[in-house]
Design a protein around this motif. Structure first.
Motif, PDB file in Angstrom:
ATOM      1  N   ARG A 144      34.259  72.305 -13.211  1.00 46.56           N
ATOM      2  CA  ARG A 144      34.862  72.717 -14.493  1.00 46.56           C
ATOM      3  C   ARG A 144      33.853  73.494 -15.346  1.00 46.56           C
ATOM      4  O   ARG A 144      34.196  74.478 -16.004  1.00 46.56           O
ATOM      5  N   GLY A 145      32.610  73.035 -15.322  1.00 49.57           N
ATOM      6  CA  GLY A 145      31.566  73.737 -16.071  1.00 49.57           C
ATOM      7  C   GLY A 145      31.323  75.141 -15.540  1.00 49.57           C
ATOM      8  O   GLY A 145      31.089  76.075 -16.313  1.00 49.57           O
ATOM      9  N   LEU A 146      31.378  75.305 -14.221  1.00 51.09           N
ATOM     10  CA  LEU A 146      31.225  76.640 -13.635  1.00 51.09           C
ATOM     11  C   LEU A 146      32.374  77.554 -14.069  1.00 51.09           C
ATOM     12  O   LEU A 146      32.155  78.727 -14.383  1.00 51.09           O
ATOM     13  N   ALA A 147      33.585  77.018 -14.089  1.00 50.35           N
ATOM     14  CA  ALA A 147      34.726  77.819 -14.535  1.00 50.35           C
ATOM     15  C   ALA A 147      34.523  78.280 -15.979  1.00 50.35           C
ATOM     16  O   ALA A 147      34.799  79.440 -16.315  1.00 50.35           O
ATOM     17  N   THR A 148      34.012  77.412 -16.813  1.00 48.28           N
ATOM     18  CA  THR A 148      33.719  77.792 -18.197  1.00 48.28           C
ATOM     19  C   THR A 148      32.598  78.815 -18.236  1.00 48.28           C
ATOM     20  O   THR A 148      32.691  79.825 -18.941  1.00 48.28           O
ATOM     21  N   TYR A 149      31.548  78.585 -17.479  1.00 48.38           N
ATOM     22  CA  TYR A 149      30.403  79.497 -17.433  1.00 48.38           C
ATOM     23  C   TYR A 149      30.827  80.911 -17.046  1.00 48.38           C
ATOM     24  O   TYR A 149      30.373  81.893 -17.616  1.00 48.38           O
ATOM     25  N   PHE A 150      31.716  81.013 -16.071  1.00 46.41           N
ATOM     26  CA  PHE A 150      32.171  82.313 -15.604  1.00 46.41           C
ATOM     27  C   PHE A 150      33.411  82.801 -16.352  1.00 46.41           C
ATOM     28  O   PHE A 150      34.065  83.749 -15.931  1.00 46.41           O
ATOM     29  N   ASP A 151      33.714  82.156 -17.485  1.00 43.31           N
ATOM     30  CA  ASP A 151      34.830  82.543 -18.346  1.00 43.31           C
ATOM     31  C   ASP A 151      36.158  82.537 -17.580  1.00 43.31           C
ATOM     32  O   ASP A 151      36.988  83.423 -17.747  1.00 43.31           O
ATOM     33  N   GLU A 152      36.331  81.522 -16.737  1.00 44.63           N
ATOM     34  CA  GLU A 152      37.560  81.387 -15.962  1.00 44.63           C
ATOM     35  C   GLU A 152      38.237  80.036 -16.192  1.00 44.63           C
ATOM     36  O   GLU A 152      39.160  79.683 -15.462  1.00 44.63           O
ATOM     37  N   ALA A 153      37.804  79.306 -17.192  1.00 42.98           N
ATOM     38  CA  ALA A 153      38.304  77.938 -17.395  1.00 42.98           C
ATOM     39  C   ALA A 153      39.818  77.900 -17.542  1.00 42.98           C
ATOM     40  O   ALA A 153      40.462  76.955 -17.073  1.00 42.98           O
ATOM     41  N   ASP A 154      40.401  78.914 -18.151  1.00 42.27           N
ATOM     42  CA  ASP A 154      41.849  78.909 -18.343  1.00 42.27           C
ATOM     43  C   ASP A 154      42.610  79.309 -17.079  1.00 42.27           C
ATOM     44  O   ASP A 154      43.833  79.222 -17.033  1.00 42.27           O
ATOM     45  N   ARG A 155      41.899  79.737 -16.029  1.00 37.07           N
ATOM     46  CA  ARG A 155      42.552  80.178 -14.794  1.00 37.07           C
ATOM     47  C   ARG A 155      42.187  79.328 -13.580  1.00 37.07           C
ATOM     48  O   ARG A 155      42.680  79.568 -12.488  1.00 37.07           O
ATOM     49  N   ILE A 156      41.308  78.351 -13.747  1.00 31.99           N
ATOM     50  CA  ILE A 156      40.858  77.531 -12.620  1.00 31.99           C
ATOM     51  C   ILE A 156      41.435  76.119 -12.754  1.00 31.99           C
ATOM     52  O   ILE A 156      41.253  75.459 -13.771  1.00 31.99           O
ATOM     53  N   ASP A 157      42.129  75.692 -11.701  1.00 30.37           N
ATOM     54  CA  ASP A 157      42.632  74.323 -11.634  1.00 30.37           C
ATOM     55  C   ASP A 157      41.708  73.522 -10.726  1.00 30.37           C
ATOM     56  O   ASP A 157      41.372  73.969  -9.626  1.00 30.37           O
ATOM     57  N   VAL A 158      41.294  72.349 -11.196  1.00 32.86           N
ATOM     58  CA  VAL A 158      40.403  71.474 -10.435  1.00 32.86           C
ATOM     59  C   VAL A 158      41.127  70.145 -10.270  1.00 32.86           C
ATOM     60  O   VAL A 158      41.448  69.489 -11.253  1.00 32.86           O
ATOM     61  N   LEU A 159      41.385  69.779  -9.016  1.00 32.31           N
ATOM     62  CA  LEU A 159      42.136  68.572  -8.760  1.00 32.31           C
ATOM     63  C   LEU A 159      41.477  67.737  -7.669  1.00 32.31           C
ATOM     64  O   LEU A 159      41.488  68.121  -6.503  1.00 32.31           O
ATOM     65  N   PRO A 160      40.862  66.608  -8.058  1.00 29.72           N
ATOM     66  CA  PRO A 160      40.356  65.702  -7.020  1.00 29.72           C
ATOM     67  C   PRO A 160      41.571  65.131  -6.284  1.00 29.72           C
ATOM     68  O   PRO A 160      42.519  64.690  -6.917  1.00 29.72           O
TER      69      PRO A 160
END
Length: 179
Positions: A147-163
């Motif tokens: 999730r932090g990487l998605a934020t870092y790369f400005d993709e947090a709103d487009r990346i779904d992370v599901l364990p």
């Protein structure tokens, strides 16, 4: 556990709470006489004790604290390993290359270093699975880092992370998809 992670945990606690909270956690964990150094490898029990007592103090489950800490770690990790990161990489590329770049270097620095094994399977240009394998059972940390990487790369709103498995197992499968 690598000392860098523990020194960053200290900074995280101090920034999210305060210095006295860190001192209290160290006392509760029986570590009041330990000064963490980023070049030393410490027993995993230290981080388990600190996070366990933090969960008791805050009422936030340990897995959730691991996730929050994982998100917090990313800017520092990206700074530390910037020379290994290709400029064109985004979130999924970072995840795909972590094992053979960053983790390979961590293992080479000290034989005692044992980051988790990340077996990444790219399903397509916008989707992958991460099979996290570690006796430490800190899959929540891995989820937070994703999730932090998605934020870092400005993709947090487009990346779904599901364990897709319990985050506290030795093997955790994480499904990551870019919408």
């Amino acid at each position: 556990m690598h000392g860098t992670i523990l020194t960053l945990l200290k900074r995280y606690v101090q920034s999210q709470y305060d210095h006295s909270t860190w001192v209290k956690l160290m006392e509760l964990s029986g570590l009041e006489n330990v000064e963490f150094d980023h070049k030393t490898v410490y027993p995993d029990a230290h981080v388990y004790a600190l996070v366990g007592h933090a969960a008791e103090m805050t009422g936030i489950p340990a897995g959730e604290l691991h996730e929050k800490f994982g998100e917090y770690l990313v800017p520092d990790l990206m700074y530390m390993y910037q020379k290994l990161v290709k400029p064109e990489w985004k979130t999924l590329d970072m995840l795909e290359h972590t094992e053979l770049t960053m983790h390979k270097q961590v293992r080479a620095e000290h034989a005692e270093n044992a980051p988790p094994v990340l077996d990444v399977t790219r399903i397509g240009p916008n989707e992958l699975y991460i099979d996290y394998v570690s006796p430490r059972r800190m899959g929540g940390l891995a989820v937070g880092i994703v999730r932090g990487l998605a934020t870092y790369f400005d993709e947090a709103d487009r990346i779904d992370v599901l364990p897709t498995t319990a985050e506290d197992g030795q093997r955790v499968r994480i499904h990551v998809r870019r919408r």
